[in-house]
Design a protein around this motif. Structure first.
Motif, mmCIF file in Angstrom:
data_model
loop_
_atom_site.group_PDB
_atom_site.id
_atom_site.type_symbol
_atom_site.label_atom_id
_atom_site.label_comp_id
_atom_site.label_asym_id
_atom_site.label_seq_id
_atom_site.Cartn_x
_atom_site.Cartn_y
_atom_site.Cartn_z
ATOM 1 N N MET A 43 0.799 -1.226 0.193
ATOM 2 C CA MET A 43 -0.142 0.211 -0.005
ATOM 3 C C MET A 43 0.882 1.293 0.048
ATOM 4 O O MET A 43 1.756 1.387 0.833
ATOM 5 C CB MET A 43 -0.981 0.043 1.399
ATOM 6 C CG MET A 43 -1.845 1.077 1.194
ATOM 7 S SD MET A 43 -2.997 1.118 2.795
ATOM 8 C CE MET A 43 -4.301 -0.115 2.103
ATOM 9 N N LEU A 99 -9.253 -2.099 5.864
ATOM 10 C CA LEU A 99 -8.965 -3.602 5.491
ATOM 11 C C LEU A 99 -8.548 -4.283 6.801
ATOM 12 O O LEU A 99 -8.902 -5.459 6.794
ATOM 13 C CB LEU A 99 -7.886 -3.603 4.462
ATOM 14 C CG LEU A 99 -8.154 -2.880 3.220
ATOM 15 C CD1 LEU A 99 -7.137 -2.916 2.171
ATOM 16 C CD2 LEU A 99 -9.179 -3.877 2.627
ATOM 17 N N GLU A 114 -12.752 -11.353 7.050
ATOM 18 C CA GLU A 114 -11.590 -12.141 5.902
ATOM 19 C C GLU A 114 -12.265 -12.450 4.443
ATOM 20 O O GLU A 114 -11.825 -12.154 3.464
ATOM 21 C CB GLU A 114 -11.157 -13.349 6.459
ATOM 22 C CG GLU A 114 -10.108 -14.174 5.548
ATOM 23 C CD GLU A 114 -9.713 -15.520 6.233
ATOM 24 O OE1 GLU A 114 -8.939 -16.129 5.336
ATOM 25 O OE2 GLU A 114 -9.836 -15.737 7.395
ATOM 26 N N ARG A 116 -12.463 -8.944 2.685
ATOM 27 C CA ARG A 116 -10.942 -8.656 2.247
ATOM 28 C C ARG A 116 -10.612 -9.443 1.073
ATOM 29 O O ARG A 116 -9.835 -8.830 -0.101
ATOM 30 C CB ARG A 116 -10.041 -8.863 3.484
ATOM 31 C CG ARG A 116 -8.745 -8.208 3.115
ATOM 32 C CD ARG A 116 -7.956 -7.955 4.342
ATOM 33 N NE ARG A 116 -7.932 -9.155 5.278
ATOM 34 C CZ ARG A 116 -8.637 -9.277 6.438
ATOM 35 N NH1 ARG A 116 -9.254 -8.275 6.884
ATOM 36 N NH2 ARG A 116 -8.496 -10.374 7.242
ATOM 37 N N THR A 117 -10.774 -10.733 1.177
ATOM 38 C CA THR A 117 -10.604 -11.722 -0.005
ATOM 39 C C THR A 117 -11.219 -11.209 -1.260
ATOM 40 O O THR A 117 -10.504 -11.168 -2.375
ATOM 41 C CB THR A 117 -10.838 -13.237 0.376
ATOM 42 O OG1 THR A 117 -10.200 -13.336 1.583
ATOM 43 C CG2 THR A 117 -10.464 -13.944 -0.570
ATOM 44 N N ILE A 160 -12.407 -8.543 -2.255
ATOM 45 C CA ILE A 160 -11.946 -7.266 -2.687
ATOM 46 C C ILE A 160 -10.267 -7.336 -3.520
ATOM 47 O O ILE A 160 -10.030 -6.873 -4.403
ATOM 48 C CB ILE A 160 -11.599 -5.975 -1.498
ATOM 49 C CG1 ILE A 160 -12.962 -5.599 -1.102
ATOM 50 C CG2 ILE A 160 -10.836 -4.927 -1.991
ATOM 51 C CD1 ILE A 160 -13.073 -4.906 -0.007
ATOM 52 N N GLU A 161 -9.769 -8.040 -2.734
ATOM 53 C CA GLU A 161 -8.193 -8.537 -3.232
ATOM 54 C C GLU A 161 -8.331 -9.338 -4.614
ATOM 55 O O GLU A 161 -7.553 -9.086 -5.585
ATOM 56 C CB GLU A 161 -7.461 -9.173 -2.328
ATOM 57 C CG GLU A 161 -7.169 -8.444 -1.040
ATOM 58 C CD GLU A 161 -6.245 -9.252 -0.039
ATOM 59 O OE1 GLU A 161 -6.336 -10.337 -0.062
ATOM 60 O OE2 GLU A 161 -5.930 -8.491 1.152
ATOM 61 N N GLU A 162 -9.338 -10.072 -4.889
ATOM 62 C CA GLU A 162 -9.230 -10.839 -6.111
ATOM 63 C C GLU A 162 -9.973 -10.179 -7.070
ATOM 64 O O GLU A 162 -10.307 -10.832 -8.264
ATOM 65 C CB GLU A 162 -10.064 -12.272 -5.736
ATOM 66 C CG GLU A 162 -9.332 -13.082 -4.775
ATOM 67 C CD GLU A 162 -9.866 -14.354 -4.527
ATOM 68 O OE1 GLU A 162 -11.351 -14.430 -4.754
ATOM 69 O OE2 GLU A 162 -9.292 -15.280 -4.056
ATOM 70 N N TYR A 196 -4.277 2.299 -1.372
ATOM 71 C CA TYR A 196 -4.430 0.887 -1.488
ATOM 72 C C TYR A 196 -4.206 0.453 -2.985
ATOM 73 O O TYR A 196 -4.840 1.090 -3.849
ATOM 74 C CB TYR A 196 -5.654 0.333 -1.140
ATOM 75 C CG TYR A 196 -5.975 -1.171 -1.198
ATOM 76 C CD1 TYR A 196 -4.994 -2.003 -0.730
ATOM 77 C CD2 TYR A 196 -7.255 -1.863 -1.573
ATOM 78 C CE1 TYR A 196 -5.156 -3.483 -0.730
ATOM 79 C CE2 TYR A 196 -7.392 -3.032 -1.652
ATOM 80 C CZ TYR A 196 -6.446 -3.981 -1.241
ATOM 81 O OH TYR A 196 -6.560 -5.289 -1.357
ATOM 82 N N ASP A 197 -3.129 -0.439 -2.960
ATOM 83 C CA ASP A 197 -2.768 -0.672 -4.434
ATOM 84 C C ASP A 197 -3.772 -1.801 -5.250
ATOM 85 O O ASP A 197 -3.300 -2.984 -5.319
ATOM 86 C CB ASP A 197 -1.162 -1.429 -4.482
ATOM 87 C CG ASP A 197 -0.548 -1.530 -5.740
ATOM 88 O OD1 ASP A 197 -0.997 -0.697 -6.600
ATOM 89 O OD2 ASP A 197 0.221 -2.177 -5.882
ATOM 90 N N LYS A 198 -4.977 -1.214 -5.544
ATOM 91 C CA LYS A 198 -5.839 -1.997 -6.476
ATOM 92 C C LYS A 198 -6.328 -1.150 -7.233
ATOM 93 O O LYS A 198 -6.155 0.122 -7.458
ATOM 94 C CB LYS A 198 -6.998 -2.435 -5.368
ATOM 95 C CG LYS A 198 -6.702 -3.593 -4.512
ATOM 96 C CD LYS A 198 -6.378 -4.925 -5.180
ATOM 97 C CE LYS A 198 -7.566 -5.482 -6.001
ATOM 98 N NZ LYS A 198 -7.381 -6.596 -6.776
#
Length: 289
Positions: free
Chosen positions: A1, A228, A233, A236-237, A239-241, A259-261
């Motif tokens: 991040m 986050l 969990e 968060r998962t 969002i990350e995917e 946040y690096d997304k």
């Protein structure tokens, strides 16, 4: 991040002015003093990572501890959900006949972000109606918009982070347009996991029928944003995917900034600090990446 400064002197001043006297007038004097002292301590401990959004959550919990159950927004939330649902025939008609239905839907989505009792002292229904009329004139950053549209059309997994009641009705309209643009995309809508002022929860999603359209999950948190560190969990998962994230509202912007997304932030600028960050006037429509 990436590290992006999220706390300025204006934030501390704003929090102090808005929170220091938030207690019942008939409360015992010693509890008022205790509350004010603890608010000052909470504000004194704010940092970039522990900013206004998290501090607000802590102060609300403190109010509940000292003065009893926090304010119940359920009736007000239901009222504004219903109010905006009554506008759906007009909004749908305008979206469908617009040259660019996705852009028009986003413009209306920004109007919906006005329904925010955590920031606004009063949400004026007449003003809200006028904002719907004026929404077609909202100017969005064209380069950011075109990038968003392309990403939405190409994405396999899309996450839509919701913000307020009432606004959730228009979020549903935006998602319907996204489904027409990209029928193959899997879309997950994420709401607050617990009551947080007038933010949308599972109950609001069910009231407006969003859960009939896409998968809706709570984020496991009562923070006015998407921290986050504090969400579930599962959330968060998801969002990350995601290939692309549509993030509604200032709280989500403040907590996810850096946040690096692949996140697109859509909101009405109701904060002086954020207005200065982008060099715009307060209450400007925002679509940023």
């Amino acid at each position: 991040m990436q590290r992006v400064p999220k706390l300025k002197s204006v934030c501390v001043s704003c929090m102090l002015n808005s929170r220091i006297n938030q207690f019942p007038e008939d409360a015992p004097e010693e509890k008022k003093v205790e509350y004010m002292t603890r608010v000052l301590r909470e504000l004194g401990e704010m940092t970039d990572s522990h900013g206004p959004v998290l501090a607000t959550r802590n102060i609300v919990k403190m109010q509940e501890e000292l003065f009893g159950k926090k304010q119940d927004y359920s009736e007000l939330k239901s009222k504004f959900n219903q109010f905006v649902m009554e506008k759906v025939p007009f909004l749908k008609s305008e979206i469908e006949k617009a040259d660019d239905s996705f852009k028009r839907a986003i413009q209306y989505g920004i109007v919906g972000n006005y329904i925010d009792f955590a920031v606004m002292e009063h949400v004026d229904e007449e003003q809200l109606e006028q904002m719907f009329v004026d929404a077609a004139e909202y100017v969005l950053d064209e380069a950011v918009y075109q990038a968003l549209k392309q990403d939405v059309c190409n994405a396999k997994n899309i996450v839509y982070l919701l913000d307020n009641c009432g606004e959730v009705v228009i979020d549903k309209l935006i998602i319907e347009v996204i489904q027409r643009l990209n029928p193959q995309a899997e879309i997950t809508a994420i709401v607050r996991g617990e009551e947080a002022v007038n933010d949308a929860t599972i109950e609001d999603a069910e009231q407006v029928g969003l859960d009939d359209l896409v998968k809706v999950i709570g984020n496991g948190s009562d923070i006015l944003g998407t921290c986050l560190k504090y969400i579930s969990e599962e959330a968060r998962t998801v969002i990350e995917e995601a290939d692309v994230v549509l993030s509604k509202g200032q709280g989500n912007f403040e907590t996810l900034l850096g946040y690096d997304k692949n996140i697109y932030y859509i909101f009405l600028c109701k904060c002086q600090m954020i207005a200065e960050m982008f060099g715009v006037e307060k209450f400007s429509p925002m679509l940023v990446k």
